[in-house]
Write a protein that holds these residues in place. Structure first.
Motif, PDB file in Angstrom:
ATOM      1  N   THR A  20       0.849  -1.186   0.000  1.00 51.99           N
ATOM      2  CA  THR A  20       0.000   0.000   0.000  1.00 51.99           C
ATOM      3  C   THR A  20       0.887   1.238   0.000  1.00 51.99           C
ATOM      4  OG1 THR A  20      -1.777   1.198   1.131  1.00 51.99           O
ATOM      5  CG2 THR A  20      -0.216  -0.004   2.525  1.00 51.99           C
ATOM      6  N   ALA A  21       0.430   2.286  -0.684  1.00 50.58           N
ATOM      7  CA  ALA A  21       1.253   3.495  -0.847  1.00 50.58           C
ATOM      8  C   ALA A  21       1.405   4.260   0.462  1.00 50.58           C
ATOM      9  CB  ALA A  21       0.620   4.392  -1.909  1.00 50.58           C
ATOM     10  N   ARG A  22       0.413   4.154   1.346  1.00 55.86           N
ATOM     11  CA  ARG A  22       0.479   4.902   2.608  1.00 55.86           C
ATOM     12  C   ARG A  22       0.233   3.949   3.782  1.00 55.86           C
ATOM     13  NH1 ARG A  22      -3.483   8.761   3.428  1.00 55.86           N
ATOM     14  NH2 ARG A  22      -4.917   7.683   2.018  1.00 55.86           N
ATOM     15  N   PRO A  23       1.191   3.124   4.111  1.00 55.18           N
ATOM     16  CA  PRO A  23       0.981   2.141   5.183  1.00 55.18           C
ATOM     17  C   PRO A  23       0.654   2.781   6.524  1.00 55.18           C
ATOM     18  CG  PRO A  23       3.298   2.244   4.515  1.00 55.18           C
ATOM     19  CD  PRO A  23       2.534   3.015   3.513  1.00 55.18           C
ATOM     20  N   GLU A  24       1.141   3.997   6.750  1.00 50.47           N
ATOM     21  CA  GLU A  24       0.873   4.655   8.029  1.00 50.47           C
ATOM     22  C   GLU A  24      -0.591   5.041   8.173  1.00 50.47           C
ATOM     23  OE1 GLU A  24       1.385   7.791   5.039  1.00 50.47           O
ATOM     24  OE2 GLU A  24       2.478   5.961   5.528  1.00 50.47           O
ATOM     25  N   ALA A  25      -1.315   5.127   7.040  1.00 52.01           N
ATOM     26  CA  ALA A  25      -2.724   5.532   7.074  1.00 52.01           C
ATOM     27  C   ALA A  25      -3.665   4.353   7.288  1.00 52.01           C
ATOM     28  CB  ALA A  25      -3.085   6.243   5.772  1.00 52.01           C
ATOM     29  N   VAL A  26      -3.153   3.124   7.255  1.00 52.65           N
ATOM     30  CA  VAL A  26      -4.007   1.946   7.411  1.00 52.65           C
ATOM     31  C   VAL A  26      -4.354   1.772   8.887  1.00 52.65           C
ATOM     32  CG1 VAL A  26      -4.176  -0.543   7.157  1.00 52.65           C
ATOM     33  CG2 VAL A  26      -3.054   0.822   5.382  1.00 52.65           C
ATOM     34  N   ALA A  27      -5.644   1.908   9.192  1.00 51.86           N
ATOM     35  CA  ALA A  27      -6.094   1.755  10.577  1.00 51.86           C
ATOM     36  C   ALA A  27      -6.605   0.351  10.849  1.00 51.86           C
ATOM     37  CB  ALA A  27      -7.189   2.771  10.890  1.00 51.86           C
ATOM     38  N   THR A  28      -7.329  -0.221   9.890  1.00 51.65           N
ATOM     39  CA  THR A  28      -7.887  -1.565  10.069  1.00 51.65           C
ATOM     40  C   THR A  28      -7.802  -2.335   8.759  1.00 51.65           C
ATOM     41  OG1 THR A  28     -10.163  -0.972   9.457  1.00 51.65           O
ATOM     42  CG2 THR A  28      -9.549  -0.708  11.775  1.00 51.65           C
ATOM     43  N   ALA A  29      -7.902  -3.637   8.890  1.00 52.45           N
ATOM     44  CA  ALA A  29      -7.965  -4.514   7.717  1.00 52.45           C
ATOM     45  C   ALA A  29      -8.966  -5.613   8.026  1.00 52.45           C
ATOM     46  CB  ALA A  29      -6.594  -5.105   7.412  1.00 52.45           C
ATOM     47  N   LYS A  30      -9.717  -6.002   7.029  1.00 51.00           N
ATOM     48  CA  LYS A  30     -10.671  -7.084   7.247  1.00 51.00           C
ATOM     49  C   LYS A  30     -10.899  -7.870   5.976  1.00 51.00           C
ATOM     50  CE  LYS A  30     -12.819  -3.912   8.788  1.00 51.00           C
ATOM     51  NZ  LYS A  30     -12.470  -2.521   9.177  1.00 51.00           N
TER      52      LYS A  30
ATOM     53  N   GLN B 192     -22.398 -13.795   4.543  1.00 50.01           N
ATOM     54  CA  GLN B 192     -21.589 -12.593   4.714  1.00 50.01           C
ATOM     55  C   GLN B 192     -21.043 -12.531   6.142  1.00 50.01           C
ATOM     56  OE1 GLN B 192     -23.543  -8.763   4.598  1.00 50.01           O
ATOM     57  NE2 GLN B 192     -25.431  -9.537   5.510  1.00 50.01           N
ATOM     58  N   ARG B 193     -19.773 -12.228   6.273  1.00 51.11           N
ATOM     59  CA  ARG B 193     -19.135 -12.013   7.574  1.00 51.11           C
ATOM     60  C   ARG B 193     -17.888 -11.174   7.358  1.00 51.11           C
ATOM     61  NH1 ARG B 193     -17.678 -17.068  10.646  1.00 51.11           N
ATOM     62  NH2 ARG B 193     -19.794 -17.663  10.075  1.00 51.11           N
ATOM     63  N   SER B 194     -17.549 -10.377   8.359  1.00 55.85           N
ATOM     64  CA  SER B 194     -16.370  -9.529   8.293  1.00 55.85           C
ATOM     65  C   SER B 194     -15.418  -9.942   9.404  1.00 55.85           C
ATOM     66  CB  SER B 194     -16.759  -8.053   8.460  1.00 55.85           C
ATOM     67  OG  SER B 194     -15.615  -7.233   8.440  1.00 55.85           O
ATOM     68  N   VAL B 195     -14.243 -10.440   8.998  1.00 59.24           N
ATOM     69  CA  VAL B 195     -13.262 -10.947   9.949  1.00 59.24           C
ATOM     70  C   VAL B 195     -12.116  -9.943  10.056  1.00 59.24           C
ATOM     71  CG1 VAL B 195     -11.715 -12.850  10.521  1.00 59.24           C
ATOM     72  CG2 VAL B 195     -13.908 -13.315   9.378  1.00 59.24           C
ATOM     73  N   ALA B 196     -11.899  -9.417  11.256  1.00 58.26           N
ATOM     74  CA  ALA B 196     -10.838  -8.430  11.471  1.00 58.26           C
ATOM     75  C   ALA B 196      -9.472  -9.100  11.444  1.00 58.26           C
ATOM     76  CB  ALA B 196     -11.055  -7.726  12.799  1.00 58.26           C
ATOM     77  N   LEU B 197      -8.502  -8.430  10.829  1.00 58.80           N
ATOM     78  CA  LEU B 197      -7.120  -8.909  10.784  1.00 58.80           C
ATOM     79  C   LEU B 197      -6.239  -7.976  11.611  1.00 58.80           C
ATOM     80  CD1 LEU B 197      -6.799  -9.718   6.963  1.00 58.80           C
ATOM     81  CD2 LEU B 197      -7.677 -11.181   8.790  1.00 58.80           C
ATOM     82  N   ASP B 198      -5.322  -8.545  12.347  1.00 56.43           N
ATOM     83  CA  ASP B 198      -4.387  -7.725  13.118  1.00 56.43           C
ATOM     84  C   ASP B 198      -3.338  -7.127  12.189  1.00 56.43           C
ATOM     85  OD1 ASP B 198      -5.631  -8.320  15.510  1.00 56.43           O
ATOM     86  OD2 ASP B 198      -4.400 -10.098  15.862  1.00 56.43           O
ATOM     87  N   VAL B 199      -3.086  -5.810  12.345  1.00 56.28           N
ATOM     88  CA  VAL B 199      -1.996  -5.162  11.617  1.00 56.28           C
ATOM     89  C   VAL B 199      -0.730  -5.400  12.439  1.00 56.28           C
ATOM     90  CG1 VAL B 199      -1.116  -3.031  10.632  1.00 56.28           C
ATOM     91  CG2 VAL B 199      -3.590  -3.462  10.677  1.00 56.28           C
ATOM     92  N   ALA B 200       0.043  -6.427  12.032  1.00 59.52           N
ATOM     93  CA  ALA B 200       1.184  -6.878  12.839  1.00 59.52           C
ATOM     94  C   ALA B 200       2.431  -6.030  12.634  1.00 59.52           C
ATOM     95  CB  ALA B 200       1.495  -8.336  12.519  1.00 59.52           C
ATOM     96  N   GLY B 201       2.516  -5.357  11.500  1.00 57.97           N
ATOM     97  CA  GLY B 201       3.709  -4.552  11.248  1.00 57.97           C
ATOM     98  C   GLY B 201       3.538  -3.689  10.023  1.00 57.97           C
ATOM     99  N   ARG B 202       4.435  -2.735   9.861  1.00 62.64           N
ATOM    100  CA  ARG B 202       4.400  -1.822   8.723  1.00 62.64           C
ATOM    101  C   ARG B 202       5.807  -1.689   8.159  1.00 62.64           C
ATOM    102  NH1 ARG B 202      -0.622   1.074   9.584  1.00 62.64           N
ATOM    103  NH2 ARG B 202      -1.262   0.786  11.761  1.00 62.64           N
ATOM    104  N   THR B 203       5.874  -1.578   6.846  1.00 58.86           N
ATOM    105  CA  THR B 203       7.133  -1.305   6.167  1.00 58.86           C
ATOM    106  C   THR B 203       6.970  -0.015   5.369  1.00 58.86           C
ATOM    107  OG1 THR B 203       6.514  -2.567   4.193  1.00 58.86           O
ATOM    108  CG2 THR B 203       7.596  -3.785   5.980  1.00 58.86           C
ATOM    109  N   ALA B 204       7.961   0.329   4.631  1.00 59.99           N
ATOM    110  CA  ALA B 204       7.882   1.565   3.850  1.00 59.99           C
ATOM    111  C   ALA B 204       6.821   1.492   2.765  1.00 59.99           C
ATOM    112  CB  ALA B 204       9.242   1.870   3.230  1.00 59.99           C
ATOM    113  N   ASP B 205       6.526   0.293   2.304  1.00 60.59           N
ATOM    114  CA  ASP B 205       5.585   0.171   1.183  1.00 60.59           C
ATOM    115  C   ASP B 205       4.469  -0.845   1.437  1.00 60.59           C
ATOM    116  OD1 ASP B 205       7.119  -2.091   1.162  1.00 60.59           O
ATOM    117  OD2 ASP B 205       7.799  -1.881  -0.907  1.00 60.59           O
TER     118      ASP B 205
END
Length: 619
Positions: A542-552, A567-580
């Motif tokens: 993703t171009a702006r990893p710092e802007a990612v608050a949630t993922a599902k 239909q179901r929405s499963v939350a994913l933990d944001v375990a880490g961030r890199t530059a890209d």
């Protein structure tokens, strides 16, 4: 004299101006109505989002008996990204069958319509159930559609479908041998009209054309053949829709015919199939549930439990199933309506108490609230049994993570009593609800042109922009990969408030764009693997990893009769961030995240979602 018309026009113009202002859209969202080209207009009864991003819309005969009699069955593929359409060859009348997505992205479609209902005054030929018996242990016997059964007084009745009667079984030996006749039922209809063919008492019927030993070993038995109302009848046929070839592929038939069944995907990739009307118009008793295995493309017997038709049955994180009480309507009002947790291993059913207005669960909506990890199911609205004029504004929530789950009250629906409400999980962890009517099938011009958003975090509703097309019976709504919501179908009983004109099937599609798509730039999903394993990690560019608050991961809808247990929405933990990019951790529990294809959404702090990317989750 022209003042009222002028004022009305001015009011409409001003309303159009208001709802198209950027500030309004950013707060309430916006609706767009699509009118399809004439050759692609179908009666949308069933809809499933495919892993290609297209939507499979199934009409079958579309609740149109003329189409049924002509053998005209339709399915439409709609590509919402390109707004293109394609008719698909439809090999059987899938109208009012059941469906779900399989782990490989195919769609299992099972059941449908063998025969339309006939009201008592319209029934001209006596008909009913014939139990065909085979007393020979040598082999099964198959009789084609149209086989004639002859009564003791010589009246003839023809079968409306083919029937295979199993061979008799033997137990013991010698003089202790016991032979038990094989038996299978089939629906029969008198070859001629009138009261003379009515039989109100049990009788044995010979099968025309058989002689000798066959005539002795093979025969029919019927309790009664009448001119009473005849219910819809189901079929045993099952198919897998292949999103690559865009064709239906036949698989093994079910053991039992079904009309109005529910199909629920399990954590091991199999599918449990429950309820429905059989090929005689009788509701299945509950000892005929079946499980489909996509690896062998075959069916086996499932555990016993009775449900009314189209029951809302959800897979829970424990591997057990939860029946919310929502249902499609057929079946007695005092049987099988109680919500509860169903253990497929033992067959045990644990009631879940506390649901208010328990007699008003027909045509209600149920949804596994986001995130799925919370294990909360919400029941919204509903109506009385059959053609009852009653409806409820009740919403209640069951917390299935509790050792002793029970319903607790939620907020009332803003529009008041509502049946046929559609509920759609959005990527920002809210639930969009729209449409419905206060009366049975929109009677008395009771469609509700209202929409609202439920917020699980605050347990409240906020107002959404109002749709312009009424939606009641046979309507569907589903989340598109771009974050919008498509709403299809509607089959009102009447076209006018005075109920003098029969209703027509609504063939327009509405698309709702939620407010989050008017809040500026969206997160973008770059490079992503096509598949990921349960319990593993997922690297997402993703171009702006710092802007990612949630993922599902959101499982695509497969909806009919406002019933969507997939239909179901499963939350994913944001375990880490890199530059890209970001690194996401997936749950390891297949009952929480069943194998299959999902839409991956990244959202920012304001809840604005990316366009989804499709990922296959494997065991």
């Amino acid at each position: 004299m022209n003042a009222p018309a002028v004022l009305g026009f001015a009011s409409q113009q001003y309303h159009h101006y208001v709802i198209n202002r950027p500030e309004y859209k950013a707060q309430y969202g916006h609706w767009q109505t699509l009118s399809l080209p004439t050759e692609f207009r179908v009666n949308a009864v069933h809809a499933t989002v495919l892993r290609t991003g297209k939507v499979l819309i199934v009409a079958g005969s579309g609740n149109d008996e003329k189409q049924f009699n002509a053998g005209t069955f339709k399915s439409l593929l709609w590509d919402p990204a390109r707004n293109t359409y394609k008719l698909v060859p439809t090999p059987a009348d899938m109208f009012c069958g059941g469906h779900t997505s399989l782990p490989d992205g195919r769609v299992l479609v099972a059941g449908g319509t063998q025969r339309y209902e006939k009201l008592a005054g319209a029934v001209k030929k006596a008909a009913g159930i014939m139990r065909v018996r085979n007393e020979s242990p040598e082999r099964d016997r198959t009789f084609p559609k149209g086989t004639v059964f002859v009564s003791p007084n010589g009246h003839e009745y023809a079968s409306t479908a083919a029937v295979t009667v199993p061979a008799a079984t033997k137990a013991g030996s010698g003089k202790q041998t016991v032979v038990t006749a094989g038996e299978q039922h089939v629906y029969v209809e008198a070859v001629g009209p009138g009261q003379d063919f009515v039989s109100d008492s049990p009788a044995q019927y010979r099968i025309k054309g058989l002689s000798g030993t066959d005539a002795h070993n093979l025969y029919g038995q019927s309790e009664k053949l009448t001119l009473d109302k005849q219910e819809y009848q189901g079929i045993r046929s099952a198919f897998e829709f292949n999103p690559d070839t865009e064709l239906y592929e036949p698989v093994t038939d079910m053991a039992h015919a079904r009309w109005y069944p529910t199909l629920t995907g399990l954590g091991d990739g199999r599918v449990v199939t429950v309820s429905g009307l059989d090929d005689t118009g009788e509701i299945l008793s509950g000892n005929d549930n079946e499980i489909y295995d996509p690896r062998t493309k075959s069916w086996s017997k499932g555990p016993d439990h009775y449900f009314p038709t189209y029951p809302a049955v959800f897979l829970t994180a424990s591997g057990k199933l939860f029946y919310s009480g929502s249902n499609g309507g057929y079946g007695p009002g005092d049987k099988g309506r109680e919500p509860g947790v169903w253990d497929l291993s033992s067959g045990a059913f644990q009631p879940v108490p506390g649901l208010r207005d328990p007699g008003l669960t027909e045509t209600s909506s149920s949804v596994l609230l986001p995130p799925a990890q919370a294990q909360k199911v919400m029941v919204l609205g509903g109506g009385g049994v059959g053609e009852s004029p009653l409806s409820t504004a009740r919403t209640d929530i069951a917390d299935l993570s509790s050792a002793a789950p029970a319903f607790t009250p939620g907020p009332d629906l803003p529009a008041g009593g509502t049946r046929y409400l559609n509920s759609v999980i959005l990527p920002d962890d809210t639930v969009f609800t729209t449409g419905g009517s206060s009366g049975y099938r929109g009677r008395g011009d009771s469609d509700l042109l209202k929409a609202q958003v439920y917020h699980p975090d605050t347990n409240g509703f906020t107002t959404a922009a109002e749709p312009t097309v009424g939606r009641n019976y046979h309507s569907e709504a589903l989340l598109l990969p771009d974050g919008r919501v498509a709403v299809l179908g509607s089959n009102p009983l009447f076209a006018d408030k005075a109920e003098t004109q029969p209703g027509g099937f609504e063939q327009r599609i509405e698309i709702y764009t939620p407010p989050y798509l008017y809040h500026g730039d969206r997160p973008e999903v770059g490079a992503v693997p096509q598949a990921a394993r349960l319990g593993g990690t997922l690297a997402v560019g993703t171009a702006r990893p710092e802007a990612v608050a949630t993922a599902k991961l959101i499982r695509p809808s497969s909806v009919t009769h406002v019933t969507d247990v997939e239909q179901r929405s499963v939350a994913l933990d944001v375990a880490g961030r890199t530059a890209d990019g970001v690194s996401l951790t997936l749950p390891a529990n297949p009952n929480l995240l069943p194998p299959g294809w999902y839409m991956l959404f990244l959202t920012d702090a304001a809840g604005t979602p990316s366009v989804a990317r499709w990922i296959q989750i494997t065991a």
